[in-house]
Design an enzyme around this catalytic site. Structure first.
Site, PDB file in Angstrom:
ATOM      1  N   HIS A 235       2.749  -6.771   1.801  1.00  0.00           N
ATOM      2  CA  HIS A 235       1.515  -6.486   1.075  1.00  0.00           C
ATOM      3  C   HIS A 235       1.074  -5.047   1.254  1.00  0.00           C
ATOM      4  O   HIS A 235       0.546  -4.426   0.328  1.00  0.00           O
ATOM      5  CB  HIS A 235       0.390  -7.426   1.499  1.00  0.00           C
ATOM      6  CG  HIS A 235      -0.843  -7.225   0.671  1.00  0.00           C
ATOM      7  ND1 HIS A 235      -0.981  -7.752  -0.591  1.00  0.00           N
ATOM      8  CD2 HIS A 235      -1.961  -6.482   0.895  1.00  0.00           C
ATOM      9  CE1 HIS A 235      -2.138  -7.371  -1.100  1.00  0.00           C
ATOM     10  NE2 HIS A 235      -2.753  -6.588  -0.216  1.00  0.00           N
ATOM     11  N   ASP A 239       0.207  -2.504  -1.760  1.00  0.00           N
ATOM     12  CA  ASP A 239      -0.970  -1.637  -1.840  1.00  0.00           C
ATOM     13  C   ASP A 239      -0.570  -0.171  -2.004  1.00  0.00           C
ATOM     14  O   ASP A 239      -1.192   0.580  -2.775  1.00  0.00           O
ATOM     15  CB  ASP A 239      -1.814  -1.774  -0.578  1.00  0.00           C
ATOM     16  CG  ASP A 239      -2.716  -2.996  -0.584  1.00  0.00           C
ATOM     17  OD1 ASP A 239      -2.894  -3.613  -1.648  1.00  0.00           O
ATOM     18  OD2 ASP A 239      -3.252  -3.329   0.489  1.00  0.00           O
ATOM     19  N   HIS A 262      -5.238   2.429   2.411  1.00  0.00           N
ATOM     20  CA  HIS A 262      -5.726   3.072   1.189  1.00  0.00           C
ATOM     21  C   HIS A 262      -6.186   4.508   1.443  1.00  0.00           C
ATOM     22  O   HIS A 262      -5.876   5.416   0.667  1.00  0.00           O
ATOM     23  CB  HIS A 262      -6.893   2.270   0.605  1.00  0.00           C
ATOM     24  CG  HIS A 262      -6.563   0.846   0.308  1.00  0.00           C
ATOM     25  ND1 HIS A 262      -5.579   0.468  -0.581  1.00  0.00           N
ATOM     26  CD2 HIS A 262      -7.087  -0.311   0.782  1.00  0.00           C
ATOM     27  CE1 HIS A 262      -5.521  -0.842  -0.641  1.00  0.00           C
ATOM     28  NE2 HIS A 262      -6.422  -1.341   0.174  1.00  0.00           N
TER      29      HIS A 262
END
Length: 307
Positions: A235, A239, A262
């Site tokens: 995951h 992202d 992020h």
């Protein structure tokens, strides 16, 4: 050549952080349009928000973009990853709320719908960002790097105290349908202790154990357990692809993330574009286009994740 989707596709669901039910539709767009969001619930200001690295205003637990009038869209990373992983370069995304629906916490539903509708080739060549020299950003123990490569390769390492996650490392070339087959169904994850703390602060109002992998020490709380033994690091790679897509063009380079997220990926793009000697924009020939994210996706890939 550049692609868009053949016809519009709509999703309805709840935002992870807002808890608000939203309706979102991905529409076809012309060549050179790029990816834009339009808030259909906004009438008194500019409702268009560019899906671009320099429009990112918040990276806490998600990626949020915002225009000059203060209109924003949050948690865009999963749908952005789906567009890139399916080879969609141009689209208008209309949404009637402030946050993209979480759905099952992965990109799977977006990917299945995009592939079922199909792509339309446009009469314009794809241009890619070719990385010419290494660029890195570091913050504490977190590190993110872009370096030269003839295809987009994403490598990630995570390290969590919870034994259900622990240390995980994975690397993949993003062409030949790899995102669809290997990453798109991997869900966002969090620790039970973090959920309790965030809910106490009024956050993740739309989250649940059916829309994320929740772990507590050695235990996976989410019913059904993991979809992959290394689902958390997958995951993180999902992202990363979504956040890298905000570069505005497919990347030919190797991304390495160590305990990154992020914020680090956006800082990396800002560092890249601050150094014009670190990249070049190139028009892709057929061989180069075949190495881009989304190239080589087949209906067999779609069938594999639909099962």
């Amino acid at each position: 050549m550049q692609n868009t989707i053949k016809s519009s596709v709509t999703f309805t669901g709840t935002g992870l952080h807002s808890g608000r039910v939203v309706r979102m539709t991905i529409h076809p767009a012309s060549a050179e349009y790029g990816i834009w969001f339009r808030r259909t619930d906004v009438e008194d200001r500019d409702a268009f928000v560019p899906a671009r690295w320099d429009a990112v205003t918040d990276t806490r637990l998600n990626t949020r973009i915002e225009n000059a009038d203060g209109v924003s869209v949050s948690t865009i990373e999963h749908v952005m990853a789906a567009l890139a992983g399916c080879g969609v370069h141009n689209a208008l995304i209309e949404i009637d709320g402030p946050e993209v629906p979480l759905l099952d916490g992965s990109s799977k539903a977006f990917v299945l719908s995009i592939l079922s509708h199909g792509l339309r080739r446009l009469d314009a060549p794809v241009r890619a960002l070719r990385i010419l020299k290494p660029v890195s950003v570091r913050q504490g123990d977190a590190l993110a790097t872009l370096m030269p490569s003839d295809a987009l390769r994403i490598e990630f390492h995570i390290d969590f105290e919870d034994a259900a996650i622990g240390q995980q490392t994975k690397g993949l070339n993003m062409s030949n349908g790899a995102f669809v087959r290997e990453l798109c169904d991997s869900r966002t994850f969090c620790r039970q202790a973090d959920i309790d703390a965030m809910r106490a602060r009024g956050l993740i109002a739309g989250g649940s154990v059916t829309s994320a992998v929740v772990v507590d020490g050695e235990k996976v709380v989410t019913p059904g357990g993991l979809r992959h033994a290394d689902e958390p690091v997958r995951h993180k790679m999902l992202d990363a692809l979504g956040d890298l897509t905000l570069a505005g063009a497919p990347i030919l380079g190797r991304y390495v993330g160590h305990r990154a997220g992020h914020a680090m990926t956006n800082k990396l793009l800002r560092a890249l574009f601050a150094d014009p000697t670190a990249y070049e924009l190139v028009e892709c020939d057929a061989a180069m286009a075949a190495r881009l994210p989304g190239a080589g996706v087949s209906q067999a890939d779609r069938a594999a994740i639909a099962a």
